[in-house]
Enzyme design. Sequence first.
Site, PDB file in Angstrom:
ATOM      1  N   HIS A 232      35.180  33.344  42.904  1.00 40.18           N
ATOM      2  CA  HIS A 232      35.184  33.209  44.381  1.00 40.18           C
ATOM      3  C   HIS A 232      33.826  33.978  44.799  1.00 40.18           C
ATOM      4  CE1 HIS A 232      36.715  37.112  43.930  1.00 40.18           C
ATOM      5  NE2 HIS A 232      37.852  36.521  43.304  1.00 40.18           N
TER       6      HIS A 232
ATOM      7  N   HIS B  53      33.406  37.353  43.595  1.00 37.15           N
ATOM      8  CA  HIS B  53      32.494  37.419  42.197  1.00 37.15           C
ATOM      9  C   HIS B  53      31.154  37.087  42.360  1.00 37.15           C
ATOM     10  CE1 HIS B  53      36.616  35.810  40.506  1.00 37.15           C
ATOM     11  NE2 HIS B  53      36.422  37.211  39.947  1.00 37.15           N
TER      12      HIS B  53
ATOM     13  N   GLN C 292      35.480  46.692  44.362  1.00 44.02           N
ATOM     14  CA  GLN C 292      36.241  47.677  45.007  1.00 44.02           C
ATOM     15  C   GLN C 292      37.614  47.458  45.132  1.00 44.02           C
ATOM     16  OE1 GLN C 292      34.753  50.141  48.225  1.00 44.02           O
ATOM     17  NE2 GLN C 292      36.842  50.373  48.769  1.00 44.02           N
TER      18      GLN C 292
END
Length: 289
Positions: A30, A33, A144
């Site tokens: 997605h 990535h 993160q």
Amino acid sequence: MKIIRSISEANQFRNSINVVGLVPTMGAIHEGHLSLVRKAKQDCDIVIVTIFTNPIQFSNRDDFSSYPKTIDQDLDFLRQEGVDLVFCPSEADIYPDGFTTSVEVEKFSDLFEGESRPGHFKGVTTIVTKLLNLFLPNKVYFGQKDFQQTFLIQKLNADLNINSEIIVLPTIRESDGLPVSSRNVLLSKDERISASVLYRVLKNIKNLDTFDSKKIYQEIENEIIKENLVELDYVKIVNPDTFSELLEVGENAIILIAINIGSIRLIDNVFIKRISSGIEIDYRFERYC
Ligand code: PAF
């Protein structure tokens, strides 16, 4: 002949050859990535993406089986980004009969996510170590959103002298702030609407009239309880460098949260800090698709 006598020289030597970037994923590629891949393409000569839905990091086989698998689309996306190599091994290749070794970052693996998902982080740190050993990347990219995972990987990288550079990039969010995640597609329409509470409660922290962590937890719980479909698993304020829980929001803090919606688990976090007028959110780490 060049002779080197220190780890830092070994790293310098390795960095002077070809810069290899690695983006480990479990597939269902997605925007989150792709943001990692794009940064890796800017930084590195060679970009490798791994796609492996790692069975040993799931607490049960049902969760593993329902994890989205979209390999053809994943490969198309990665081809469009100019990725040099995609590694999509079989389970038997990664964990052959007789495989008995694991890598565990003690103490921190049992907290928070680890408490709710026993064995999860041992599975993550084992596969990540295997991937780092296989490709010896100079730089490795993570989002993160999985903050505890990135903390543990930084720890294993340092403790085991792997010395790749671990690069953590901002969470990519949908328009209502929900972090992009492979699991979002599993939510029904109503569940998806309710899921927006996850980022809302984090953002609202700046309106609270307290720095006290317990009071903040209580306020967040009160908000989440109003959403019938949502169950709060945990909310914690920690020092992002040491991962120790903070009694009060200070100069350097991150708030971590996990909720369950039916069988789907969603996590999020934001960096926060105490300023004279209240709590400030660090929007440098916010990105939208
Ligand atoms: O974040 C993930 O997708 C996975 O935990 C990882 C790092 C690829 C290991 O399987």
